[in-house]
Design a protein around this motif. Structure first.
Motif, PDB file in Angstrom:
ATOM      1  N   LEU A   1       0.926  -1.322   0.126  1.00 54.25           N
ATOM      2  CA  LEU A   1      -0.265  -0.198   0.407  1.00 54.25           C
ATOM      3  C   LEU A   1       0.775   1.509  -0.135  1.00 54.25           C
ATOM      4  O   LEU A   1       0.782   2.013  -0.757  1.00 54.25           O
ATOM      5  CB  LEU A   1      -1.101  -0.453   1.351  1.00 54.25           C
ATOM      6  CG  LEU A   1      -1.991   0.779   1.180  1.00 54.25           C
ATOM      7  CD1 LEU A   1      -3.104   1.416   0.136  1.00 54.25           C
ATOM      8  CD2 LEU A   1      -2.776   0.560   2.341  1.00 54.25           C
ATOM      9  N   SER A   2       1.635   1.629   0.753  1.00 54.31           N
ATOM     10  CA  SER A   2       2.809   2.340   0.475  1.00 54.31           C
ATOM     11  C   SER A   2       3.283   2.777  -0.545  1.00 54.31           C
ATOM     12  O   SER A   2       3.642   4.020  -1.038  1.00 54.31           O
ATOM     13  CB  SER A   2       4.163   1.820   2.372  1.00 54.31           C
ATOM     14  OG  SER A   2       3.739   2.442   2.853  1.00 54.31           O
ATOM     15  N   VAL A   3       3.754   1.669  -1.053  1.00 56.22           N
ATOM     16  CA  VAL A   3       4.501   1.186  -2.877  1.00 56.22           C
ATOM     17  C   VAL A   3       2.561   2.601  -3.511  1.00 56.22           C
ATOM     18  O   VAL A   3       3.528   3.313  -3.930  1.00 56.22           O
ATOM     19  CB  VAL A   3       4.822   0.251  -2.848  1.00 56.22           C
ATOM     20  CG1 VAL A   3       5.109   0.424  -5.023  1.00 56.22           C
ATOM     21  CG2 VAL A   3       6.150  -0.379  -2.438  1.00 56.22           C
ATOM     22  N   ALA A   4       1.864   1.544  -3.736  1.00 57.45           N
ATOM     23  CA  ALA A   4       1.399   2.220  -4.569  1.00 57.45           C
ATOM     24  C   ALA A   4       1.051   3.644  -4.309  1.00 57.45           C
ATOM     25  O   ALA A   4       0.672   4.310  -5.327  1.00 57.45           O
ATOM     26  CB  ALA A   4       0.239   1.406  -4.365  1.00 57.45           C
ATOM     27  N   MET A   5       0.948   4.574  -2.405  1.00 58.20           N
ATOM     28  CA  MET A   5       0.557   5.779  -2.503  1.00 58.20           C
ATOM     29  C   MET A   5       1.962   6.168  -3.080  1.00 58.20           C
ATOM     30  O   MET A   5       1.770   8.046  -3.108  1.00 58.20           O
ATOM     31  CB  MET A   5      -0.048   6.202  -0.790  1.00 58.20           C
ATOM     32  CG  MET A   5      -0.963   5.557  -0.834  1.00 58.20           C
ATOM     33  SD  MET A   5      -2.355   5.974  -2.075  1.00 58.20           S
ATOM     34  CE  MET A   5      -2.397   7.268  -1.416  1.00 58.20           C
ATOM     35  N   ALA A   6       2.974   6.077  -3.196  1.00 58.98           N
ATOM     36  CA  ALA A   6       4.021   6.651  -3.621  1.00 58.98           C
ATOM     37  C   ALA A   6       4.420   6.547  -4.333  1.00 58.98           C
ATOM     38  O   ALA A   6       4.092   8.410  -5.146  1.00 58.98           O
ATOM     39  CB  ALA A   6       5.108   5.566  -2.614  1.00 58.98           C
ATOM     40  N   ILE A   7       4.042   6.041  -5.617  1.00 63.63           N
ATOM     41  CA  ILE A   7       3.638   5.839  -7.154  1.00 63.63           C
ATOM     42  C   ILE A   7       2.678   7.140  -7.148  1.00 63.63           C
ATOM     43  O   ILE A   7       2.690   7.851  -8.699  1.00 63.63           O
ATOM     44  CB  ILE A   7       2.950   4.932  -7.740  1.00 63.63           C
ATOM     45  CG1 ILE A   7       3.903   3.232  -7.624  1.00 63.63           C
ATOM     46  CG2 ILE A   7       3.133   5.056  -8.987  1.00 63.63           C
ATOM     47  CD1 ILE A   7       3.445   2.441  -8.289  1.00 63.63           C
ATOM     48  N   ALA A   8       0.985   7.182  -6.284  1.00 66.24           N
ATOM     49  CA  ALA A   8       0.678   8.061  -6.283  1.00 66.24           C
ATOM     50  C   ALA A   8       1.228   9.389  -6.336  1.00 66.24           C
ATOM     51  O   ALA A   8       0.303  10.502  -7.366  1.00 66.24           O
ATOM     52  CB  ALA A   8      -0.515   7.547  -6.053  1.00 66.24           C
ATOM     53  N   GLY A   9       1.629   9.343  -5.709  1.00 63.71           N
ATOM     54  CA  GLY A   9       2.299  11.065  -4.589  1.00 63.71           C
ATOM     55  C   GLY A   9       3.058  11.350  -5.874  1.00 63.71           C
ATOM     56  O   GLY A   9       3.749  12.132  -6.408  1.00 63.71           O
ATOM     57  N   LEU A  10       3.799  10.555  -6.814  1.00 63.98           N
ATOM     58  CA  LEU A  10       4.381  11.262  -7.305  1.00 63.98           C
ATOM     59  C   LEU A  10       4.155  11.488  -8.528  1.00 63.98           C
ATOM     60  O   LEU A  10       3.793  12.697  -9.290  1.00 63.98           O
ATOM     61  CB  LEU A  10       5.840   9.555  -8.053  1.00 63.98           C
ATOM     62  CG  LEU A  10       6.923   9.931  -8.901  1.00 63.98           C
ATOM     63  CD1 LEU A  10       8.004  10.564  -7.958  1.00 63.98           C
ATOM     64  CD2 LEU A  10       7.839   8.573  -9.372  1.00 63.98           C
ATOM     65  N   ALA A  11       3.232  11.095  -8.948  1.00 61.88           N
ATOM     66  CA  ALA A  11       2.082  11.471 -10.156  1.00 61.88           C
ATOM     67  C   ALA A  11       1.270  12.735  -9.966  1.00 61.88           C
ATOM     68  O   ALA A  11       1.423  13.256 -10.673  1.00 61.88           O
ATOM     69  CB  ALA A  11       0.592   9.736 -10.733  1.00 61.88           C
ATOM     70  N   MET A  12       1.256  13.430  -8.381  1.00 67.75           N
ATOM     71  CA  MET A  12      -0.027  14.472  -7.965  1.00 67.75           C
ATOM     72  C   MET A  12       1.141  14.626  -8.199  1.00 67.75           C
ATOM     73  O   MET A  12       1.034  16.622  -9.275  1.00 67.75           O
ATOM     74  CB  MET A  12      -0.401  13.787  -6.844  1.00 67.75           C
ATOM     75  CG  MET A  12      -1.327  12.748  -6.952  1.00 67.75           C
ATOM     76  SD  MET A  12      -1.408  12.370  -5.100  1.00 67.75           S
ATOM     77  CE  MET A  12      -2.054  13.689  -4.273  1.00 67.75           C
ATOM     78  N   GLY A  13       2.147  15.058  -8.014  1.00 65.15           N
ATOM     79  CA  GLY A  13       4.222  15.933  -7.969  1.00 65.15           C
ATOM     80  C   GLY A  13       4.011  16.577  -9.464  1.00 65.15           C
ATOM     81  O   GLY A  13       3.877  17.658  -9.338  1.00 65.15           O
ATOM     82  N   VAL A  14       4.041  15.223 -10.379  1.00 66.59           N
ATOM     83  CA  VAL A  14       3.986  16.122 -11.613  1.00 66.59           C
ATOM     84  C   VAL A  14       2.901  16.784 -12.176  1.00 66.59           C
ATOM     85  O   VAL A  14       3.626  17.671 -12.923  1.00 66.59           O
ATOM     86  CB  VAL A  14       4.504  14.531 -12.596  1.00 66.59           C
ATOM     87  CG1 VAL A  14       4.243  15.449 -13.994  1.00 66.59           C
ATOM     88  CG2 VAL A  14       6.093  14.136 -11.856  1.00 66.59           C
ATOM     89  N   ILE A  15       1.318  16.154 -11.732  1.00 70.91           N
ATOM     90  CA  ILE A  15       0.280  16.621 -12.148  1.00 70.91           C
ATOM     91  C   ILE A  15       0.327  18.312 -11.849  1.00 70.91           C
ATOM     92  O   ILE A  15      -0.326  20.069 -12.626  1.00 70.91           O
ATOM     93  CB  ILE A  15      -0.897  16.066 -11.994  1.00 70.91           C
ATOM     94  CG1 ILE A  15      -0.771  15.176 -12.096  1.00 70.91           C
ATOM     95  CG2 ILE A  15      -1.609  16.621 -12.018  1.00 70.91           C
ATOM     96  CD1 ILE A  15      -1.811  14.221 -11.916  1.00 70.91           C
TER      97      ILE A  15
END
Length: 499
Positions: A109-123
């Motif tokens: 779950l932490s890895v999934a949220m890390a990927i989501a956080g990375l995507a959110m920052g780029v957006i």
């Protein structure tokens, strides 16, 4: 005013597809940033982890959001790379929503949220960058609208999740009936963790089972949010088709829409314009810059570090402050404060769309920052009033809502849209939201809940002082820029006269 309306409408009509696409991407950002707090207890059951373990999921999302904000400027060189990155990131968010129900371990779950956080920052970085490049001096209005869509997504996300949240313990152990916390206790835990995992106080008193039969329906909420988000990457894909970026033919016309560059200089995408952190420290670009150029970047970033930090801290700890002495507000009533705060921020950004073309960015920033200080001081004075806490929360959200888009538009205007302003400001804001929340949380643990208001008030005063310094440095920078332009003209006059 009529001419101004016609000009703004004309600009929007020529660029409506790009603008709506970036706005929808920020809706995706808001959708993703707000779901974790309400659903975290159900995710704890799903992963069968302890309360302390599940809070690392918040840190994972926030940290990689900061990383993504820093890296977002790498995709600025062409519209093609920006849209490809935006498409991938918005699609990743839907993908993360879809796979969260399959993450049966807190590490996954932490890895999934890390990927989501990375995507959110780029957006975050790309959408701000592209809107500033599209509209430049008129970008304030459209940036206000852009940030309104964050609030809209943040309001939709908890509403989708709410019907699927467990009302009682979602892990049934052998002795769960005797020791499980009540629905009121679970609501208290959920509200305490709603502010990006800002958990303080003695919440370990509630026995939360990690072994047993897991009964939760939260998976449906994530799948619904994945479907709600899917039109966003579809909109980006449609824009890429409109811009003729999907064909591999070399005989294609220009890959960048003519309208999108009509208000920019020919070299705006050649490395002289907006950049990543790497480009910001390019010695060739920095050579010959006055000191005020660097100070303006630093001051703009510091102001957003503080104001976004205040937003994160207030959202994270207002519930804990409300249920602590002397207010001792009920769990259900106090739980409305966080929603009230975000709703007022969303309404404020909607109102400032209109105000941003009636008044200049410095006026709006002065009004907002002074308003934040006054509200914080009144909250300190009437610290025993539950009614005023709700009123103050509403007014604080309204005042602070426009600071980020107004500061971004103002600082870009000062520096003539030739710097790394957007990347610096977005990254500074993300850093402030994460760091100040941790600092305020540690102060509250050692000094008590009243220090929460004191920390926010002191931060507000520091932010306003930095803004006054920014205005002074801006005046000096403009004078320096005018003098250098006049010297350049004087040097060129003999050459033109001799020819």
């Amino acid at each position: 005013m009529t001419l101004m309306d016609e000009r703004i409408c004309s600009l929007f009509k020529r660029r409506w597809q790009q603008t709506l696409t970036y706005w929808s991407a920020f809706f995706s950002f808001g959708l993703c940033i707000a779901f974790l707090g309400p659903t975290v207890l159900d995710l704890r059951c799903q992963t069968q982890s302890t309360l302390q373990q599940i809070t690392w999921v918040f840190f994972s999302q926030q940290f990689f959001l900061l990383v993504g904000s820093s890296l977002g400027g790498l995709f600025k060189r062409t519209l093609s790379s920006s849209l490809i990155a935006l498409f991938c990131c918005t699609l990743i968010i839907s993908f993360v929503f879809a796979i969260i129900p399959l993450c049966n371990h807190v590490l996954l779950l932490s890895v999934a949220m890390a990927i989501a956080g990375l995507a959110m920052g780029v957006i975050d970085t790309i959408a701000n960058l592209q809107l500033v490049k599209l509209y430049q001096k008129d970008s304030a209005i459209f940036l206000q609208a852009l940030h309104f869509f964050i609030g809209l997504g943040a309001l939709v996300s908890p509403l989708v999740a709410d019907p699927f949240l467990a009302e009682d313990s979602c892990v049934l152990g052998a002795n769960w009936t005797a020791n499980s916390p009540s629905s009121s206790d679970l609501q208290h835990l959920r509200n305490s963790m709603a502010g990006h995992g800002a958990v303080i106080g003695n919440i370990s008193q509630y026995p939360l089972h990690t072994e047993g039969l897991v009964i939760t329906r939260v998976s449906y909420a994530f799948w619904i949010m994945a479907l709600i988000n899917l039109p966003v990457p579809a909109a980006v894909l449609t824009l890429m088709y409109h811009e003729r970026l999907l064909s591999c033919s070399r005989n294609n016309p220009l890959l960048i829409d003519r309208d999108s560059l009509s208000s920019t200089s020919p070299t705006s995408d050649s490395g002289q314009g907006h950049g990543s952190w790497i480009g910001c420290f390019n010695p060739a670009k920095l050579r010959g810059r006055p000191a005020s150029f660097f100070i303006l970047h630093a001051l703009g970033g510091a102001i957003l570090f503080i104001t976004d930090g205040i937003i994160g801290s207030y959202a994270g700890f207002v519930y804990t402050y409300a249920v602590s002495p002397p207010l001792l507000m009920g769990h259900k009533t106090a739980g409305c404060l966080d929603s009230t705060f975000w709703a007022s921020i969303t309404i404020g950004r909607l109102a400032f769309i209109y105000l941003s073309y009636r008044y200049t960015a410095p006026r709006l920033l002065t009004f907002s920052l002074v308003g934040v200080i006054l509200v914080q001081c009144l909250l300190l004075i009437f610290y025993t009033s539950c009614v005023f806490l709700f009123i103050g929360t509403c007014v604080l959200g309204l005042c602070i809502s426009s600071v980020f888009p107004s500061m971004l538009a103002f600082t870009e205007d000062i520096l003539d849209y030739k710097g790394c302003v957007t990347t610096v400001l977005v990254t500074s804001a993300s850093t402030g939201e994460m760091v100040l929340q941790l600092l305020v949380g540690s102060v509250i643990q050692s000094q008590g809940s009243y220090s929460f208001l004191l920390c926010c008030t002191i931060s507000s005063f520091i932010g306003f002082c930095l803004f006054l310094l920014l205005l002074y440095v801006q005046h000096s920078h403009r004078n320096c820029h005018t003098e250098s332009s006049q010297n350049t003209e004087l040097k060129e006059k003999p050459k033109t006269g001799g020819s």
